[in-house]
Design a protein around this motif. Sequence first.
Motif, short mmCIF file in Angstrom:
data_model
loop_
_atom_site.label_atom_id
_atom_site.label_comp_id
_atom_site.label_asym_id
_atom_site.label_seq_id
_atom_site.Cartn_x
_atom_site.Cartn_y
_atom_site.Cartn_z
N ASN A 385 0.84 -1.21 0.00
CA ASN A 385 0.00 0.00 0.00
C ASN A 385 0.87 1.25 0.00
O ASN A 385 0.60 2.20 -0.74
N ASP A 413 4.61 6.49 4.49
CA ASP A 413 4.82 6.91 3.11
C ASP A 413 4.68 8.43 3.02
O ASP A 413 4.31 9.07 4.01
N ILE A 426 -11.27 2.34 5.83
CA ILE A 426 -10.29 1.68 4.94
C ILE A 426 -10.03 0.23 5.31
O ILE A 426 -9.56 -0.55 4.50
N LYS A 432 -12.28 1.44 -1.05
CA LYS A 432 -11.21 2.22 -1.69
C LYS A 432 -11.55 3.68 -1.51
O LYS A 432 -12.68 4.10 -1.83
N ASP A 434 -10.34 6.51 -2.91
CA ASP A 434 -10.53 7.25 -4.15
C ASP A 434 -10.67 6.25 -5.28
O ASP A 434 -9.70 5.67 -5.75
N LEU A 446 -8.77 -5.41 -0.74
CA LEU A 446 -8.86 -6.42 0.34
C LEU A 446 -7.64 -6.40 1.25
O LEU A 446 -7.65 -7.00 2.32
N GLY A 447 -6.58 -5.70 0.82
CA GLY A 447 -5.31 -5.75 1.54
C GLY A 447 -5.43 -5.43 3.02
O GLY A 447 -5.00 -6.22 3.87
N SER A 449 -8.15 -5.33 4.91
CA SER A 449 -9.00 -6.22 5.72
C SER A 449 -8.30 -7.54 6.01
O SER A 449 -8.54 -8.14 7.06
P1 ADP Z 1 -6.24 -1.59 -1.95
O1 ADP Z 1 -6.00 -2.90 -2.58
O2 ADP Z 1 -7.23 -0.76 -2.68
O3 ADP Z 1 -5.02 -0.90 -1.54
P2 ADP Z 1 -6.58 -1.89 0.85
O4 ADP Z 1 -7.58 -2.63 1.64
O5 ADP Z 1 -5.16 -2.25 1.03
O6 ADP Z 1 -7.03 -2.02 -0.63
O7 ADP Z 1 -6.76 -0.38 1.16
C1 ADP Z 1 -8.02 0.19 1.20
C2 ADP Z 1 -7.97 1.65 0.84
O8 ADP Z 1 -7.29 2.38 1.84
C3 ADP Z 1 -7.20 1.92 -0.42
O9 ADP Z 1 -8.01 1.78 -1.54
C4 ADP Z 1 -6.76 3.33 -0.21
O10 ADP Z 1 -7.77 4.22 -0.57
C5 ADP Z 1 -6.55 3.44 1.28
N1 ADP Z 1 -5.14 3.27 1.63
C6 ADP Z 1 -4.53 2.16 2.04
N2 ADP Z 1 -3.21 2.39 2.30
C7 ADP Z 1 -2.99 3.69 2.04
C8 ADP Z 1 -1.83 4.56 2.12
N3 ADP Z 1 -0.63 4.11 2.50
N4 ADP Z 1 -1.99 5.85 1.76
C9 ADP Z 1 -3.20 6.32 1.38
N5 ADP Z 1 -4.30 5.58 1.26
C10 ADP Z 1 -4.22 4.27 1.61
#
Ligand code: ADP
Length: 491
Positions: A385, A413, A426, A432, A434, A446-447, A449
């Motif tokens: 991420n 980050d 999130i 997601k 955005d 899904l990452g 969760s």
């Molecule tokens: P994805 O596969 O979309 O990254 P995640 O479950 O990992 O799915 O994350 C869900 C959402 O959380 C992401 O779509 C993103 O909008 C937000 N997100 C996750 N990690 C970050 C990050 N490091 N910086 C900004 N937004 C993040």
Amino acid sequence: MKPSKGWRLLGSIKWRVFTACAVLVAVVLGVLWVFQTGLLNTFYRSIKVKQLQSCMQQIIKNIDDPELDSLLEEISAEKQLCIVITDETGFVLHSQKEMRDCLIHRMDALTYVSAYYLTLKNGGAYFEQTQQLWENDKAETAAEPAQTGDGTKLLLYMAVTAQADGSPRFILLNTKMFPVTAAVETLQVQLTWITAIMLVLAFLMALLLSYMVSKPIRRINESAKQLAAGNYQVTFSEGGYREVQELAQTLNYAARELSKVDGLQRELVANVSHDLRTPLTMIVGYAEVIRDLPNENTPENIQVIIDEATRLSDLVSDVLDLSKLQSGAETLQVEVFNLTESIRSLLKRYGKMTDYSITFQAETDAWVKGDPLKMTQVVCNLVNNAINYTGPDKRVALRQTTAANRVRVEITDTGAGIEPSKLNDIWERYYKVDKTHKRAQVGTGLGLSIVKSILDLHPGTTYGVMSELGKGSCFWFEMERQDPPLPEGKE
Ligand code: ADP
């Protein structure tokens, strides 16, 4: 095989309660019948005998009392009995007559004397005599009390005692035992009525009880049928007694859970089918272009197919991982392992794959208790991420700090950050922030969760995110530190 209607009725709560009530009534009435009719005479007689014995005791105790006459008068009036006290020659010293057909007031001196010796022979007390005794002198064989014309029996009790000066005194008590036959007949008629009334009452009681017991159960059964038919919105009414309330609460809980599972399943199917369709459409489209237009057989187009196929494969494995974790099918392989080392070796793999600058700071190696593979997946998802969302400087920083008995890992980050209102969402599946963001297409949603599910399975672990819009995000988790295991052979 379905039970027949007759069997169903016999097995119903109504019938069972009625049987129980009827058995109770039968037992109570049976005992009443035996006591009130069969044993009435025996009881009456034993009460009378006891009464005579206690009067005799009282008289013997007061035999020297100068007020003996008034005591005898009192006893005789109160207990309705005749009393005669003579000396050994049959001379009457005291006499109280209360009944008309008295036996002892019809005796002459000679009879008193023979009765006196008979009593002495018997050990000082003699009980129950018939009239024949005084005619035939067959004391030992006579067992039945004397009978008067109307069936009333006479009970006789005689005892020999001595006064303080040693002179013997012969005490005779006589009372009546009225026949109980009439009373028994009355009781029998009464009991027949009582039995009939009680059986009707038992039946009514059974109806009432079974109605009270079965009504809430029937209501719950109706709702359960709806639940079985797939109506998860059904509510089980909690009225009634405590057990039914608890049952209804449990079923309401089950219905809510089923409804959640059902919702999740629908959502999952919808999301997965959508997510599968997009890359598949791309793959099919590009493949068709390459097939039909020889000029389009370029490495770029083939790379699109490879990327989309990889995305599909990632999605499928994420979905599988998450469903295994959330259904509880996945059990952790817990051991004490070096978290710092496992992060280091994970990052080595990234070094070769990306042009991002990924740094890792750790003061010391920290050991934790958990599933090493799953914890590596947590770090991997957070790093992915961070790479996906970091800013143009392409920097991702990992830091491990230790305090007291805890170890904290932070993944920072320099990206756009996350709005405070979205920080909780999130962690949800498929969420997601955005959806139009270029990067959003990369992830499966899904990452996080998966991260949450894995960390939740590790007791004592906390996690969260700090984020500032425009500056970047910092995802962190904390675990309990463990002592490193002793090298083998050094225990
Ligand atoms: P994805 O596969 O979309 O990254 P995640 O479950 O990992 O799915 O994350 C869900 C959402 O959380 C992401 O779509 C993103 O909008 C937000 N997100 C996750 N990690 C970050 C990050 N490091 N910086 C900004 N937004 C993040």
